[in-house]
Scaffold this active site. Structure first.
Site, PDB file in Angstrom:
ATOM      1  N   GLY A  55       0.862  -1.180   0.000  1.00 24.05           N
ATOM      2  CA  GLY A  55       0.000   0.000   0.000  1.00 24.05           C
ATOM      3  C   GLY A  55       0.899   1.231   0.000  1.00 24.05           C
ATOM      4  N   ALA A  56       0.591   2.164  -0.888  1.00 23.61           N
ATOM      5  CA  ALA A  56       1.520   3.271  -1.143  1.00 23.61           C
ATOM      6  C   ALA A  56       1.955   4.038   0.112  1.00 23.61           C
ATOM      7  CB  ALA A  56       0.904   4.205  -2.180  1.00 23.61           C
ATOM      8  N   ARG A  82      10.214  -1.122  -4.489  1.00 24.66           N
ATOM      9  CA  ARG A  82       9.042  -1.297  -5.362  1.00 24.66           C
ATOM     10  C   ARG A  82       8.953  -0.068  -6.274  1.00 24.66           C
ATOM     11  NH1 ARG A  82       3.521  -3.408  -3.043  1.00 24.66           N
ATOM     12  NH2 ARG A  82       3.216  -3.837  -5.251  1.00 24.66           N
ATOM     13  N   GLN A 134      -5.800  -8.798  -2.456  1.00 29.08           N
ATOM     14  CA  GLN A 134      -5.752  -7.853  -1.335  1.00 29.08           C
ATOM     15  C   GLN A 134      -7.149  -7.479  -0.844  1.00 29.08           C
ATOM     16  OE1 GLN A 134      -3.877  -7.652  -4.076  1.00 29.08           O
ATOM     17  NE2 GLN A 134      -1.961  -6.545  -3.735  1.00 29.08           N
ATOM     18  N   ASP A 153      -1.634   4.556  -6.198  1.00 27.73           N
ATOM     19  CA  ASP A 153      -0.199   4.496  -5.929  1.00 27.73           C
ATOM     20  C   ASP A 153       0.549   5.693  -6.496  1.00 27.73           C
ATOM     21  OD1 ASP A 153      -1.278   1.591  -5.988  1.00 27.73           O
ATOM     22  OD2 ASP A 153       0.577   1.567  -4.808  1.00 27.73           O
ATOM     23  N   LYS A 197      -4.091  -0.426  -8.423  1.00 29.49           N
ATOM     24  CA  LYS A 197      -4.050  -1.877  -8.603  1.00 29.49           C
ATOM     25  C   LYS A 197      -4.718  -2.313  -9.910  1.00 29.49           C
ATOM     26  CE  LYS A 197      -2.374  -4.148  -6.490  1.00 29.49           C
ATOM     27  NZ  LYS A 197      -0.986  -4.517  -6.802  1.00 29.49           N
TER      28      LYS A 197
HETATM   29  C1  LIG Z   1      -3.929   3.694   0.222  1.00 22.29           C
HETATM   30  S1  LIG Z   1      -3.201   2.498  -0.700  1.00 22.29           S
HETATM   31  C2  LIG Z   1      -3.442   2.796  -2.423  1.00 22.29           C
HETATM   32  C3  LIG Z   1      -2.797   1.755  -3.239  1.00 22.29           C
HETATM   33  O1  LIG Z   1      -1.501   1.537  -2.791  1.00 22.29           O
HETATM   34  C4  LIG Z   1      -3.597   0.446  -3.229  1.00 22.29           C
HETATM   35  O2  LIG Z   1      -4.862   0.678  -3.786  1.00 22.29           O
HETATM   36  C5  LIG Z   1      -2.850  -0.567  -4.021  1.00 22.29           C
HETATM   37  O3  LIG Z   1      -2.965  -0.641  -5.221  1.00 22.29           O
HETATM   38  C6  LIG Z   1      -1.897  -1.405  -3.277  1.00 22.29           C
HETATM   39  O4  LIG Z   1      -1.183  -2.284  -4.090  1.00 22.29           O
HETATM   40  P1  LIG Z   1      -0.140  -3.300  -3.427  1.00 22.29           P
HETATM   41  O5  LIG Z   1       0.439  -4.012  -4.604  1.00 22.29           O
HETATM   42  O6  LIG Z   1      -0.931  -4.181  -2.519  1.00 22.29           O
HETATM   43  O7  LIG Z   1       0.899  -2.468  -2.695  1.00 22.29           O
END
Ligand SMILES: CSC[C@@H](O)[C@@H](O)C(=O)COP(=O)(O)O
Length: 368
Positions: free
Chosen positions: A54-55, A90, A202, A243, A254
């Site tokens: 998550g970002a 990442r 997720q 992100d 995502k």
């Molecule tokens: C507030 S989190 C927003 C995004 O990071 C979330 O929607 C997402 O796509 C997360 O992806 P991830 O690959 O689980 O890190």
């Protein structure tokens, strides 16, 4: 937010004052395990292996990773080494680069002997700021939910979300979920359609888990269900996280978010994106062309892990041996499909002028 009635954040400084605790998200929803990070390497691995994800949480973890690094080697070379190790963990979430830039800006000008203490202080600030920002998002997004609730008195407001942009993806509250949690607290009847979010699930594993622990009504749906629900008036609005938001309002999130936005557009369902300002990348002017899209291991596509009827955790293969797979982790939704950006400074139009007017101070750091 709450786990079994107890308040938790996704990341924190441990009672020893220096090591970092985090919920191991790879183990959810089956096991609640807390990991202890004791080095910069631990933080980099936690981000890369998605123990944390998550970002905003990626950014917070990187900030503590820098602090851990400063305990080991606070020289200029040590600072550079830590930055370089963490920044590649990442590629898509810009919050990682943002947090590291903030840390480097705070640490580079000061004496190396003072860097470790200053690094923890700045990392703590980044963590607290994330919570404050999400509270702001909660309040601004609440107004949207309240407006819908007012139009259908006594009825449930149905929100669709994708992936996990909940408190597990941030330090607390979440971004997409923040207005939902606040609406729930205020007694508005909300129900969340939770996209399972293949391939890592997720939504099914994390969003459903956290909404369930907090008592928010929700239903997990296979990823392809949203369009059908929208056609039948069963979604009042969609709220997703992101992100990285480009300067022109394009939204990276995502994989599968774009398809939900298309379906929402076709059915006149408002499609909102909730974001903290560190997720805006003013250096990227065209999101589709320029945001790097992470490609992850094919194992996430070929294999699934779950609990068997007799309680064991087991991983099974669901794709024929030898079939090639692709695993693009994110996609970009063009700004024209986004109804509004829910930020800590209000709900903005997804365009360059609105973003620049709301966050002028972020433009100055964009190129760094
Ligand atoms: C507030 S989190 C927003 C995004 O990071 C979330 O929607 C997402 O796509 C997360 O992806 P991830 O690959 O689980 O890190």
């Amino acid at each position: 937010m709450k786990v079994d009635g107890k308040h938790f954040r996704s990341i924190w400084r441990e009672r020893d004052g220096w090591s970092v605790g985090a919920i191991d998200q790879r183990r959810l929803p089956h096991e609640f395990v807390i990991a202890r990070l004791t080095s910069c390497e631990d933080a980099a691995v936690a981000i890369r292996d998605m123990l944390v994800r998550g970002a905003p949480l990626i950014g917070a973890t990187a900030a503590y990773g820098m602090a851990l690094a400063m305990r080991e080697d606070s020289s200029d070379a040590g600072l550079k080494r830590a930055y370089d190790a963490l920044v590649v963990a990442r590629p898509t979430a810009i919050n990682l680069k943002w947090a590291l830039h903030e840390m480097r800006t705070a640490l580079a000008p000061i004496d190396p002997v003072e860097r470790a203490e200053a690094a923890y202080a700045r990392a703590d600030e980044i963590v607290e700021q994330d919570v404050e920002i999400n509270r702001g998002i909660a309040g601004n997004g609440l107004e949207l939910i309240e407006a819908i609730a007012a139009k259908k008195p006594g009825e449930v407001v149905n929100v669709l979300t994708h992936c996990n942009a909940g408190w597990l993806a941030t330090v607390d509250w979440g971004t997409a979920t923040a207005p939902i949690y606040l609406a729930h607290e205020r007694g508005i009847k909300v129900h969340v359609w939770v996209d399972e979010t293949r391939p890592r699930n997720q939504g099914a594993s994390l969003t459903a888990w956290e909404l369930g622990h907090h008592g928010v009504p929700h239903t997990v749906i296979p990823d392809n269900t949203g369009g059908h629900l929208m056609q039948h008036g069963m979604v009042d609005l969609a709220i997703v996280g992101t992100d990285r938001v480009a300067a022109n309002g394009d939204v990276c999130n995502k994989i599968g978010t774009y398809l939900k936005a298309l379906a929402a557009h076709d059915n006149g369902v408002p499609f909102y994106v909730a974001l903290p300002s560190p997720t805006i990348d003013f250096a990227v002017h065209d999101g589709i062309r320029d945001i790097p899209i992470e490609q992850r291991s094919g194992v996430e596509v070929t294999d699934m892990t779950g609990r068997t009827a007799d309680g064991r955790l087991e991983t099974v293969r669901i794709v024929p041996e030898g079939s090639p797979v692709a695993n693009y982790a994110f996609d970009v939704t063009p700004a024209r499909l986004v109804t509004g950006l829910i930020t800590e400074r209000g709900v903005l139009k997804p365009d360059r002028a609105a973003l620049a007017a709301a966050f002028p101070e972020r433009i100055a750091t964009a190129a760094k």
